[in-house]
Design a protein around this motif. Structure first.
Motif, PDB file in Angstrom:
ATOM      1  N   PHE A  33      50.323   3.365 -47.444  1.00  0.00           N
ATOM      2  CA  PHE A  33      51.112   4.591 -47.478  1.00  0.00           C
ATOM      3  C   PHE A  33      51.236   5.160 -46.076  1.00  0.00           C
ATOM      4  N   ALA A  34      52.444   5.405 -45.651  1.00  0.00           N
ATOM      5  CA  ALA A  34      52.689   5.909 -44.301  1.00  0.00           C
ATOM      6  C   ALA A  34      52.498   7.418 -44.270  1.00  0.00           C
ATOM      7  N   CYS A  35      51.642   7.878 -43.387  1.00  0.00           N
ATOM      8  CA  CYS A  35      51.377   9.312 -43.255  1.00  0.00           C
ATOM      9  C   CYS A  35      52.077   9.842 -42.006  1.00  0.00           C
ATOM     10  N   THR A  36      52.610  11.006 -42.101  1.00  0.00           N
ATOM     11  CA  THR A  36      53.273  11.658 -40.981  1.00  0.00           C
ATOM     12  C   THR A  36      52.327  12.669 -40.353  1.00  0.00           C
ATOM     13  N   ALA A  37      52.154  12.579 -39.043  1.00  0.00           N
ATOM     14  CA  ALA A  37      51.250  13.494 -38.360  1.00  0.00           C
ATOM     15  C   ALA A  37      51.775  14.928 -38.439  1.00  0.00           C
ATOM     16  N   HIS A  38      50.830  15.872 -38.547  1.00  0.00           N
ATOM     17  CA  HIS A  38      51.213  17.276 -38.572  1.00  0.00           C
ATOM     18  C   HIS A  38      51.470  17.748 -37.147  1.00  0.00           C
ATOM     19  N   VAL A  39      52.569  18.411 -36.962  1.00  0.00           N
ATOM     20  CA  VAL A  39      52.937  18.910 -35.647  1.00  0.00           C
ATOM     21  C   VAL A  39      52.958  20.433 -35.683  1.00  0.00           C
ATOM     22  N   ALA A  40      52.281  21.048 -34.717  1.00  0.00           N
ATOM     23  CA  ALA A  40      52.240  22.510 -34.673  1.00  0.00           C
ATOM     24  C   ALA A  40      53.640  23.055 -34.400  1.00  0.00           C
ATOM     25  N   PRO A  41      54.026  24.136 -35.082  1.00  0.00           N
ATOM     26  CA  PRO A  41      55.345  24.734 -34.841  1.00  0.00           C
ATOM     27  C   PRO A  41      55.514  25.138 -33.377  1.00  0.00           C
ATOM     28  N   GLU A  42      56.722  25.061 -32.904  1.00  0.00           N
ATOM     29  CA  GLU A  42      56.986  25.407 -31.516  1.00  0.00           C
ATOM     30  C   GLU A  42      56.608  26.872 -31.259  1.00  0.00           C
ATOM     31  N   GLY A  43      55.871  27.071 -30.194  1.00  0.00           N
ATOM     32  CA  GLY A  43      55.462  28.415 -29.837  1.00  0.00           C
ATOM     33  C   GLY A  43      54.182  28.873 -30.525  1.00  0.00           C
ATOM     34  N   PHE A  44      53.596  28.026 -31.344  1.00  0.00           N
ATOM     35  CA  PHE A  44      52.362  28.401 -32.054  1.00  0.00           C
ATOM     36  C   PHE A  44      51.225  28.530 -31.057  1.00  0.00           C
ATOM     37  N   GLN A  45      50.547  29.666 -31.075  1.00  0.00           N
ATOM     38  CA  GLN A  45      49.491  29.950 -30.107  1.00  0.00           C
ATOM     39  C   GLN A  45      48.120  29.792 -30.759  1.00  0.00           C
ATOM     40  N   ILE A  46      47.228  29.122 -30.052  1.00  0.00           N
ATOM     41  CA  ILE A  46      45.849  28.955 -30.521  1.00  0.00           C
ATOM     42  C   ILE A  46      44.924  29.601 -29.499  1.00  0.00           C
ATOM     43  N   SER A  47      44.126  30.535 -29.972  1.00  0.00           N
ATOM     44  CA  SER A  47      43.241  31.249 -29.060  1.00  0.00           C
ATOM     45  C   SER A  47      42.076  30.364 -28.649  1.00  0.00           C
ATOM     46  N   GLN A  48      41.441  30.709 -27.548  1.00  0.00           N
ATOM     47  CA  GLN A  48      40.285  29.964 -27.065  1.00  0.00           C
ATOM     48  C   GLN A  48      39.114  30.095 -28.030  1.00  0.00           C
ATOM     49  N   ASP A  49      38.988  31.257 -28.666  1.00  0.00           N
ATOM     50  CA  ASP A  49      37.917  31.439 -29.657  1.00  0.00           C
ATOM     51  C   ASP A  49      38.083  30.463 -30.821  1.00  0.00           C
ATOM     52  N   THR A  50      39.337  30.281 -31.249  1.00  0.00           N
ATOM     53  CA  THR A  50      39.596  29.336 -32.342  1.00  0.00           C
ATOM     54  C   THR A  50      39.241  27.919 -31.924  1.00  0.00           C
ATOM     55  N   VAL A  51      39.601  27.558 -30.697  1.00  0.00           N
ATOM     56  CA  VAL A  51      39.262  26.230 -30.171  1.00  0.00           C
ATOM     57  C   VAL A  51      37.758  26.043 -30.127  1.00  0.00           C
ATOM     58  N   ASN A  52      37.052  27.077 -29.680  1.00  0.00           N
ATOM     59  CA  ASN A  52      35.586  27.000 -29.592  1.00  0.00           C
ATOM     60  C   ASN A  52      34.964  26.842 -30.984  1.00  0.00           C
ATOM     61  N   ASP A  53      35.483  27.611 -31.941  1.00  0.00           N
ATOM     62  CA  ASP A  53      34.963  27.508 -33.317  1.00  0.00           C
ATOM     63  C   ASP A  53      35.220  26.113 -33.882  1.00  0.00           C
TER      64      ASP A  53
END
Length: 368
Positions: free
Chosen positions: A18-38
């Motif tokens: 089964f071919a899976c399609t990678a999830h792509v973040a919406p354009e302009g979607f911001q991820i905070s550094q705290d979220t990255v750290n968590d």
């Protein structure tokens, strides 16, 4: 029937993955550094806890069952050298979470390592381990064995063909023993006839004239009735029961294991390891099942590390138990004053039943 008589290419499943399609973040979607750290913190914590699962403590049950397995395999080699084909086996019976599968896995690894450096084994040393699919038919069980060998078949073949194929591959790959895990799940329709047919297949493998194998089983107590249905097989297997942990017999090995886990996790305890009551509570909370007790300890370590603590205490065990069992404080043995009257066995059985439902839930079908 030999391997040359079988069109193996016709059985290989050519189904496209089964071919899976990678999830792509919406354009302009911001991820905070705290979220990255968590996010990274979760990955690091998971990695540390999974490494703790690698630790294995050799218990009395391990040594007893290892001797049985080593003995039947040594006897197989000796019997085959004299032309005798009927073989014996071993069964380890214990409740879910007691550690049966892990014990068998460690014994198999140890046997493989030992036979590489000692003895002149002429009739194979490999032990093939297979998990019997839940509520499987004989065909599904045989297919699982072939898959463990590395051979995929389609669903059009009958039992006789698959049995012949398994028997030939056991000889081709010089497999000395077949380990069937979760045997209690065998048989979609657990009638006497269907169970006896299932057992006959494997009994015949133990007395095959060309390449007999030893049979090793690990199962919950429900499987005792299954084995008892076949008198000759029962005598050859001699089931061994796992006894529940008690403070008198297991507190030393349990303390030793916890001490090692705490050390490997880089934490210390606040003195709970020296408390007899804590050990008694952990044994009671796990319903006397060594494997469950270790799972609970690793989950408690996870709570400790998640809180950025470097010392573990009773509170971390209480939090881990609450998350696992989804219970109130009065039913949490690490919190309740009268912990010994809590029916932890019933709670654990409910937990296992919920896990089984999750495992057997039908897979979602992808739309075209």
């Amino acid at each position: 029937m030999s391997l040359t008589d079988i069109d193996t290419n016709a059985d290989i499943d050519q189904t496209e993955p089964f071919a899976c399609t990678a999830h792509v973040a919406p354009e302009g979607f911001q991820i905070s550094q705290d979220t990255v750290n968590d996010f990274n913190g979760s990955l690091n914590l998971a990695d540390r806890l999974v490494k703790l699962e690698d630790y294995f403590e050799k218990t009395l049950t391990y040594y007893r069952f290892r001797k049985r397995v080593f003995d039947v395999l040594a006897m197989r080699e000796a019997r085959l050298r004299t032309g005798k084909t009927e073989q014996k086996g071993a069964v380890l019976i214990g409740p879910a979470g007691a550690g049966k599968s892990r014990i068998a896995s460690e014994i198999i690894k140890e046997h493989h390592a030992l036979t590489q450096h000692s003895g002149n084994w002429r009739f194979g040393t490999r032990i093939l381990s297979v998990v019997i699919p839940g509520r499987s038919t004989i065909k599904e069980s045989l297919t699982a064995i072939l898959k463990a060998i590395g051979y995929q078949v389609n669903g059009r073949r009958d039992e006789a063909y698959l049995t012949a194929l398994v028997t030939q591959f056991l000889k081709e790959y010089r497999i000395a023993a077949l380990h069937l895990d979760e045997v209690q799940d065998s048989g979609r329709y657990k009638t006497k006839d269907s169970v006896e047919a299932f057992l006959k297949i494997f009994r015949n493998m133990m007395q095959d004239k060309e390449w007999p194998v030893c049979l090793i089983m690990t199962a919950t107590p429900e499987a005792r009735h299954l084995v008892n249905l076949d008198g000759p097989l029962q005598r050859r297997l001699r089931p061994m029961d796992m006894s529940p942990m008690t403070f008198e017999t297991d507190e030393k090995v349990l303390r030793k294991t916890l001490m090692r886990l705490f050390h490997d996790a880089g934490i210390s305890d606040t003195g709970i390891l020296s408390l007899d009551e804590f050990i008694r509570i952990l044994i009671h909370a796990s319903a006397g099942r060594f494997g469950v007790a270790i799972e609970m300890a690793i989950e408690a370590i996870g709570e400790c590390l998640c809180d950025s603590d470097d010392t573990i205490d009773m509170g971390h065990f209480a939090d881990a138990y609450e998350i696992r069992m989804d219970c109130d404080e009065e039913l949490n043995p690490f919190v309740a004053e009268h912990w010994s009257v809590i029916d932890t066995l019933k709670a654990l059985q409910r937990y296992e039943e919920e896990r089984q439902v999750t495992r057997r839930r039908p897979k979602c079908k992808h739309s075209a």
